[in-house]
Design an enzyme around this catalytic site. Sequence first.
Site, short mmCIF file in Angstrom:
data_model
loop_
_atom_site.label_atom_id
_atom_site.label_comp_id
_atom_site.label_asym_id
_atom_site.label_seq_id
_atom_site.Cartn_x
_atom_site.Cartn_y
_atom_site.Cartn_z
N GLU A 240 0.71 -1.16 0.07
CA GLU A 240 -0.02 -0.05 0.04
C GLU A 240 0.75 1.24 0.05
O GLU A 240 1.63 1.52 0.91
CB GLU A 240 -0.96 -0.08 1.24
CG GLU A 240 -1.61 -1.42 1.33
CD GLU A 240 -2.22 -1.68 2.85
OE1 GLU A 240 -2.26 -0.57 3.62
OE2 GLU A 240 -2.63 -2.56 3.21
N CYS B 70 36.09 15.93 25.74
CA CYS B 70 34.68 16.00 25.44
C CYS B 70 34.54 17.56 25.24
O CYS B 70 35.01 18.36 26.21
CB CYS B 70 34.00 15.58 26.67
SG CYS B 70 32.22 16.20 26.55
N LYS C 290 10.65 2.64 1.84
CA LYS C 290 10.81 4.20 1.55
C LYS C 290 11.45 4.67 0.17
O LYS C 290 12.21 3.70 -0.33
CB LYS C 290 11.80 4.97 2.56
CG LYS C 290 11.28 5.10 3.95
CD LYS C 290 10.32 6.27 4.30
CE LYS C 290 9.71 6.36 5.49
NZ LYS C 290 9.96 7.52 6.23
N LYS D 80 2.39 4.62 0.72
CA LYS D 80 2.29 5.23 2.13
C LYS D 80 2.17 6.71 1.89
O LYS D 80 3.20 7.23 1.59
CB LYS D 80 3.66 4.99 2.86
CG LYS D 80 3.70 5.37 4.23
CD LYS D 80 4.86 4.88 5.02
CE LYS D 80 4.90 5.38 6.44
NZ LYS D 80 5.32 6.92 6.32
S1 IVH Z 1 -0.27 0.66 8.88
C1 IVH Z 1 1.06 -1.18 12.87
N1 IVH Z 1 -0.84 1.51 6.56
O1 IVH Z 1 2.83 5.31 8.34
C2 IVH Z 1 0.60 -0.50 11.40
N2 IVH Z 1 0.26 2.83 7.66
O2 IVH Z 1 5.13 4.64 10.34
C3 IVH Z 1 0.94 0.73 11.27
N3 IVH Z 1 0.79 5.46 6.92
O3 IVH Z 1 1.52 5.98 11.37
C4 IVH Z 1 0.06 1.51 10.38
N4 IVH Z 1 -0.03 4.72 4.91
O4 IVH Z 1 0.61 7.27 9.54
C5 IVH Z 1 -0.24 1.73 7.57
N5 IVH Z 1 -1.03 1.94 4.36
C6 IVH Z 1 -0.80 2.20 5.53
C7 IVH Z 1 -0.11 3.65 5.71
C8 IVH Z 1 0.22 3.79 6.83
C9 IVH Z 1 0.36 5.52 5.33
C10 IVH Z 1 1.73 5.85 7.86
C11 IVH Z 1 0.67 5.96 9.07
C12 IVH Z 1 1.40 5.30 10.48
C13 IVH Z 1 2.84 5.42 9.69
C14 IVH Z 1 3.64 4.30 10.03
#
Ligand code: IVH
Length: 676
Positions: A117, A403, A309, A119
């Site tokens: 998905e 230091c 990323k 991001k």
């Molecule tokens: S899943 C435990 N799915 O990315 C699962 N996050 O670093 C965590 N994000 O805080 C989230 N698209 O703001 C998930 N398809 C997606 C996402 C997504 C964007 C962001 C979200 C989250 C961050 C994780």
Amino acid sequence: MNDNEIYKKYLNKVKLIQKYNELYYNKNLSNISDFEFDEIKKEVLDLEKKYNFLKSKKSPSNSVGFKPSKNFEKVSHRVPMLSLSNAFNEEDLINFEKKIFNFLSYNKTDNIEYSAEPKIDGISASLIYKKGKFIKGLSRGDGKEGEDITENLKTINDIPKLIIAKNFPTEIDIRGEVFIQNNDFKKISEKFANPRNAASGSLRQKDSAITSKIPLKFIAYNYGYSNGIKINTQVEFLDNLKLWGFKINPFNKKIKGVKNLIFNHEYLEKKRKEIEFDIDGIVYKVNNFELQKRLGFAANAPRWAIAHKFLANNSTSEILNIEIQIGRTGALTPVAKIKPVKIGGVIVSNATLHNEDEINRKDIRVGDIATVERAGDVIPHVISVDLNKRKKDSKKFIFPKNCPSCNSKTIKDLNEITKKQDAVRRCISEGYVCEKIAIEKIKHFVSKEAFNIDGFGKKIVENFWQINLVKLPQDIFKLDYEKIKRLDGWGELSASNLKYSIDNKRKIGLEKFIYSLGIRHIGQENAKLIARHLKSSDNFLKLNINKNMNDLVDIDGIGETQIKSIKNFFLNKTNLKVVNELHKILSIKNAKEMKIDGPLKNKTFMLTGKLSNMSRSEAKSLIEQNSGSIASNVSKKLDYLIIGEKPTKKKVNTAKELNIKVLEQADWIKMLNKTS
Ligand code: IVH
């Protein structure tokens, strides 16, 4: 502009800040957004930096005022909103998949399916629905506690307010991203630095009428808790989200195999420019929910997902100076002060140079023209310098051997495993003698993952330290609020807000307490292991009284390095004073057991040999989830030795000698299933 004009411009901005502070603190009015406020403040500070003759007593650099987020009520997330680990290349992905295979004890021919998905770089939110009705919406906050921003979220068209679909769970919190599309951002771009800031700023407006004017969008992708959900995979869940009336990312895909993940990544990275919203990578989630459940979570992120990323943005700029920052653990980190440059919509004026070795290897010097990279939320760093553009009179950078803060000796540790010298140079002083280390320790103490004291930001720590209000962590709980309210930038209201935030944190769990002390090598995960093992703060203090760390040897996951570090910590008189005083002032709650009445309660286990269909890590996490504990050696304290294929004979024999029960894997599984 001549000096006079510059001064006038500067003074006007300082006065503006004063006016908004006054309105905010004393009249409880917020006439501009946090972002606009910060922008003005930044302009003032930039002017001061540029023109030495500027400096007003009322400058924000002298004031310690803060804007507590008292606008929204805090609400705990029923299931924490965690973040994701990052992957930057194919190797990271191979490792990610390898860890999954190992944990599940899969072999290479098993092919794991992922939901890939894109991001979106926005702000995550959790939407709580009961009987189909949207009743509450929370921001992520610190992951455990968010802010109630329901009214603002209600202004977003993409968020369904009532869902009547048959299979919509009776209770669920849907999670997703709030963002602004690039074309919409253009219309408001003069107010905010980038679309992400615009989304965050508008979501945290006090007045939802203002939020309603900003064209915010919402894309759903996950859920936290739910009651009555009958779905087996992430892809199926995404399909259902659509049926329920949510928008989902149009570029979501189901993919198998690292090679195909890379293809998709390359494809989207090229397409990125054409997409109408900002994406900064791709999230991969193990598709099968049953596998997700088995994999569970490490300290802060799930084992079943990762964010891959995109390549970072970069730019070139001149290195104006190289400063040495001293971290909480004494690490000396060189930082390049560069001529401010915009990289990916954000002004960058600092870039890390990592460590002494890195500077030497790349021969980085003051005056060089450097390529600086910035990848999303990762700290900008210098990639290389252009030797052709180097000035003739440039001098090699000499890394300090003492230091720069306390003048103590610095050393490079020898890595026990690789037997090589560390790349990082450290100040050897323990405790709070080194000013810079002391300040960093206090910042760590109040930080989100530690005591999480609302409104006690880094700037306040620095200021309170300079004016002798906080020199050690315990001072935070003995602050003189009469004095604080008279400080520049403070007032009755802000001082009482701070008192409220601090008093709220007098009760703390043992694992957070241990983590907050900032003992080297004791991060969140190790603090948790130690807290679970020791159970109470009294036992933690006894580590010192007995000068006996033997108790820690039994903890699986805690090794020599950690024990040595805890020993060193307790050998320091100031550290001892800090721990004892905090123990007196605070109410430190005993460590929580994972499942208080699990079938393995009060029982200690050890594993030997290869288990079938399950890795060691999975077996350990199953034991913990069912309230059992894990030992790393056979001793009288052990209740059961679980044996797999080819167990270590010596362990089995010692167990038998000590009358410890020896269990086959199948018998242990039966034990697990007894009551759970
Ligand atoms: S899943 C435990 N799915 O990315 C699962 N996050 O670093 C965590 N994000 O805080 C989230 N698209 O703001 C998930 N398809 C997606 C996402 C997504 C964007 C962001 C979200 C989250 C961050 C994780």
